[in-house]
Write an enzyme that holds these catalytic residues in place. Structure first.
Site, short mmCIF file in Angstrom:
data_model
loop_
_atom_site.label_atom_id
_atom_site.label_comp_id
_atom_site.label_asym_id
_atom_site.label_seq_id
_atom_site.Cartn_x
_atom_site.Cartn_y
_atom_site.Cartn_z
N ASP A 92 0.80 -1.13 -0.13
CA ASP A 92 0.11 0.14 0.07
C ASP A 92 0.81 1.35 0.03
O ASP A 92 1.98 1.16 0.51
CB ASP A 92 -1.00 0.17 1.06
CG ASP A 92 -1.91 -1.17 1.09
OD1 ASP A 92 -2.41 -1.64 0.09
OD2 ASP A 92 -2.53 -1.59 2.13
N TYR A 93 0.32 2.31 -0.43
CA TYR A 93 0.95 3.72 -0.65
C TYR A 93 1.34 3.88 0.70
O TYR A 93 2.50 4.41 0.84
CB TYR A 93 -0.15 4.46 -1.07
CG TYR A 93 0.30 6.22 -1.30
CD1 TYR A 93 1.24 6.33 -2.23
CD2 TYR A 93 -0.18 7.07 -0.49
CE1 TYR A 93 1.86 7.84 -2.43
CE2 TYR A 93 0.34 8.34 -0.61
CZ TYR A 93 1.06 8.48 -1.55
OH TYR A 93 1.44 9.84 -1.61
#
Length: 180
Positions: free
Chosen positions: A42-43
Protein backbone atom coordinates in the site's frame (compact mmCIF):
# COMPACT_ATOMS: atom_id res chain seq x y z
CA UNK A 1 16.01 -10.87 -12.28
CA UNK A 2 14.64 -10.34 -8.78
CA UNK A 3 15.08 -7.06 -6.93
CA UNK A 4 14.49 -6.41 -3.24
CA UNK A 5 13.47 -2.77 -2.75
CA UNK A 6 12.74 -0.89 0.47
CA UNK A 7 9.67 1.10 -0.53
CA UNK A 8 9.42 4.36 1.39
CA UNK A 9 6.20 5.59 3.00
CA UNK A 10 3.83 7.34 0.55
CA UNK A 11 5.28 5.87 -2.66
CA UNK A 12 3.12 4.04 -5.21
CA UNK A 13 4.08 0.50 -6.29
CA UNK A 14 4.09 1.52 -9.92
CA UNK A 15 6.25 3.61 -12.23
CA UNK A 16 3.64 6.17 -13.31
CA UNK A 17 0.84 8.12 -11.68
CA UNK A 18 -1.82 10.12 -13.48
CA UNK A 19 -3.39 11.70 -10.40
CA UNK A 20 -3.23 15.46 -9.84
CA UNK A 21 -1.01 16.32 -8.16
CA UNK A 22 1.09 13.27 -9.04
CA UNK A 23 2.29 11.06 -6.20
CA UNK A 24 5.77 9.62 -5.79
CA UNK A 25 6.38 6.44 -7.79
CA UNK A 26 9.05 3.78 -8.29
CA UNK A 27 10.41 5.78 -11.25
CA UNK A 28 12.52 8.01 -8.99
CA UNK A 29 14.69 5.21 -7.54
CA UNK A 30 16.86 4.18 -10.50
CA UNK A 31 15.37 0.71 -10.85
CA UNK A 32 15.97 -1.22 -14.09
CA UNK A 33 13.36 -0.33 -16.73
CA UNK A 34 12.27 -3.90 -17.47
CA UNK A 35 11.09 -4.82 -13.94
CA UNK A 36 7.66 -4.53 -12.39
CA UNK A 37 6.29 -5.07 -8.90
CA UNK A 38 5.54 -8.66 -7.90
CA UNK A 39 2.58 -7.91 -5.68
CA UNK A 40 1.57 -4.71 -3.97
CA UNK A 41 2.45 -2.75 -0.90
CA UNK A 42 0.00 0.00 0.00
CA UNK A 43 0.92 3.62 -0.64
CA UNK A 44 0.95 4.28 3.12
CA UNK A 45 2.94 1.14 3.99
CA UNK A 46 6.71 0.72 3.93
CA UNK A 47 9.29 -1.96 3.47
CA UNK A 48 10.07 -4.87 1.21
CA UNK A 49 8.71 -4.79 -2.32
CA UNK A 50 9.91 -7.42 -4.79
CA UNK A 51 10.30 -6.51 -8.45
CA UNK A 52 11.05 -8.85 -11.32
CA UNK A 53 11.23 -9.10 -15.08
CA UNK A 54 10.05 -12.76 -15.04
CA UNK A 55 6.33 -13.46 -15.27
CA UNK A 56 6.60 -17.00 -13.87
CA UNK A 57 8.52 -15.75 -10.83
CA UNK A 58 6.02 -12.95 -10.23
CA UNK A 59 3.22 -15.53 -10.41
CA UNK A 60 4.96 -17.84 -7.93
CA UNK A 61 5.49 -14.95 -5.49
CA UNK A 62 1.98 -13.51 -5.67
CA UNK A 63 -0.51 -16.21 -6.65
CA UNK A 64 -2.68 -17.11 -3.64
CA UNK A 65 -2.31 -20.84 -4.37
CA UNK A 66 1.43 -20.65 -3.63
CA UNK A 67 0.78 -19.11 -0.20
CA UNK A 68 4.12 -17.33 0.18
CA UNK A 69 4.82 -16.02 3.69
CA UNK A 70 4.75 -12.24 4.10
CA UNK A 71 6.08 -10.91 7.40
CA UNK A 72 5.23 -7.46 8.74
CA UNK A 73 6.19 -5.33 11.70
CA UNK A 74 3.01 -3.59 12.79
CA UNK A 75 2.78 -0.71 15.23
CA UNK A 76 -0.71 -0.76 16.71
CA UNK A 77 -2.62 1.62 18.92
CA UNK A 78 -3.38 0.12 22.31
CA UNK A 79 -1.99 -2.69 24.42
CA UNK A 80 -2.78 -6.07 22.84
CA UNK A 81 -4.74 -8.43 25.04
CA UNK A 82 -4.09 -12.18 24.67
CA UNK A 83 -7.62 -12.61 23.25
CA UNK A 84 -6.84 -10.13 20.47
CA UNK A 85 -3.62 -11.96 19.58
CA UNK A 86 -5.46 -15.28 19.66
CA UNK A 87 -8.10 -13.90 17.25
CA UNK A 88 -5.36 -12.87 14.80
CA UNK A 89 -3.79 -16.34 15.08
CA UNK A 90 -7.13 -18.05 14.40
CA UNK A 91 -8.13 -15.86 11.46
CA UNK A 92 -10.33 -12.79 11.48
CA UNK A 93 -13.75 -12.38 9.89
CA UNK A 94 -13.62 -9.51 7.40
CA UNK A 95 -16.30 -8.18 5.06
CA UNK A 96 -14.79 -10.26 2.21
CA UNK A 97 -14.66 -13.45 4.30
CA UNK A 98 -12.48 -14.94 7.01
CA UNK A 99 -8.70 -14.66 6.79
CA UNK A 100 -6.39 -17.61 7.05
CA UNK A 101 -4.72 -18.04 10.44
CA UNK A 102 -1.69 -15.79 10.93
CA UNK A 103 1.45 -16.17 12.97
CA UNK A 104 1.65 -13.28 15.40
CA UNK A 105 3.78 -12.35 18.35
CA UNK A 106 3.95 -9.31 20.55
CA UNK A 107 7.40 -7.72 20.43
CA UNK A 108 8.78 -6.82 23.83
CA UNK A 109 10.81 -3.92 22.41
CA UNK A 110 10.20 -1.74 19.36
CA UNK A 111 12.13 -2.82 16.26
CA UNK A 112 15.12 -0.82 15.11
CA UNK A 113 13.69 0.93 12.07
CA UNK A 114 14.46 4.13 10.20
CA UNK A 115 12.46 7.21 11.20
CA UNK A 116 9.30 7.64 9.16
CA UNK A 117 8.70 10.90 7.32
CA UNK A 118 6.25 12.17 8.38
CA UNK A 119 6.47 10.58 11.82
CA UNK A 120 3.66 8.49 13.28
CA UNK A 121 1.33 10.58 15.42
CA UNK A 122 2.05 9.88 19.09
CA UNK A 123 -0.65 10.27 21.72
CA UNK A 124 0.70 10.51 25.25
CA UNK A 125 -2.47 9.05 26.78
CA UNK A 126 -2.78 6.07 24.42
CA UNK A 127 -0.16 3.31 24.51
CA UNK A 128 1.08 1.56 21.40
CA UNK A 129 2.77 -1.77 20.76
CA UNK A 130 4.60 -3.64 18.01
CA UNK A 131 3.50 -6.96 16.56
CA UNK A 132 5.29 -9.29 14.19
CA UNK A 133 2.64 -10.73 11.89
CA UNK A 134 3.10 -13.34 9.14
CA UNK A 135 0.38 -13.99 6.56
CA UNK A 136 0.08 -16.53 3.75
CA UNK A 137 -2.42 -14.53 1.71
CA UNK A 138 -2.48 -10.94 0.53
CA UNK A 139 -5.85 -9.24 0.36
CA UNK A 140 -6.28 -5.51 -0.09
CA UNK A 141 -5.13 -3.71 3.10
CA UNK A 142 -5.44 -7.02 4.94
CA UNK A 143 -3.12 -6.38 7.90
CA UNK A 144 -4.75 -3.01 8.64
CA UNK A 145 -8.23 -4.53 8.40
CA UNK A 146 -7.29 -7.48 10.61
CA UNK A 147 -5.78 -5.38 13.39
CA UNK A 148 -8.72 -2.95 13.26
CA UNK A 149 -11.18 -5.86 13.46
CA UNK A 150 -9.66 -6.97 16.78
CA UNK A 151 -9.56 -3.42 18.17
CA UNK A 152 -5.91 -2.57 17.47
CA UNK A 153 -5.73 0.09 14.73
CA UNK A 154 -2.50 0.07 12.72
CA UNK A 155 -0.27 3.13 13.08
CA UNK A 156 2.70 1.95 11.02
CA UNK A 157 3.13 -1.06 8.75
CA UNK A 158 6.50 -2.32 7.49
CA UNK A 159 6.92 -5.50 5.42
CA UNK A 160 10.24 -7.12 6.34
CA UNK A 161 10.11 -10.44 4.42
CA UNK A 162 8.29 -12.05 1.51
CA UNK A 163 8.68 -15.43 -0.13
CA UNK A 164 12.02 -16.20 1.52
CA UNK A 165 13.54 -12.75 0.81
CA UNK A 166 14.23 -10.45 3.77
CA UNK A 167 14.63 -6.68 3.85
CA UNK A 168 17.84 -6.98 5.91
CA UNK A 169 19.76 -3.67 6.02
CA UNK A 170 18.17 -1.91 3.04
CA UNK A 171 17.23 1.66 3.87
CA UNK A 172 14.18 3.40 2.35
CA UNK A 173 14.71 3.91 -1.38
CA UNK A 174 17.58 1.42 -1.61
CA UNK A 175 17.46 -1.80 -3.61
CA UNK A 176 19.59 -4.84 -4.40
CA UNK A 177 19.53 -7.63 -6.95
CA UNK A 178 18.48 -10.83 -5.24
CA UNK A 179 18.92 -14.49 -6.14
CA UNK A 180 15.45 -15.89 -6.97
Amino acid sequence: MLIAFNKPFNVLCQFTDRSAPPRRTLAEFGLPREVYAAGRLDYDSEGLLLLTDEGALAHRLTDPHHRQDKTYLVQVEGTPHPDQLHALRDGVGLNDGPTLPARVRLRETPPKLWPRDPPVRVRKTVPDAWLELTLREGRNRQVRRMTAAVGLPTLRLVRVAMGGVALQDLQPGQWRIQQP
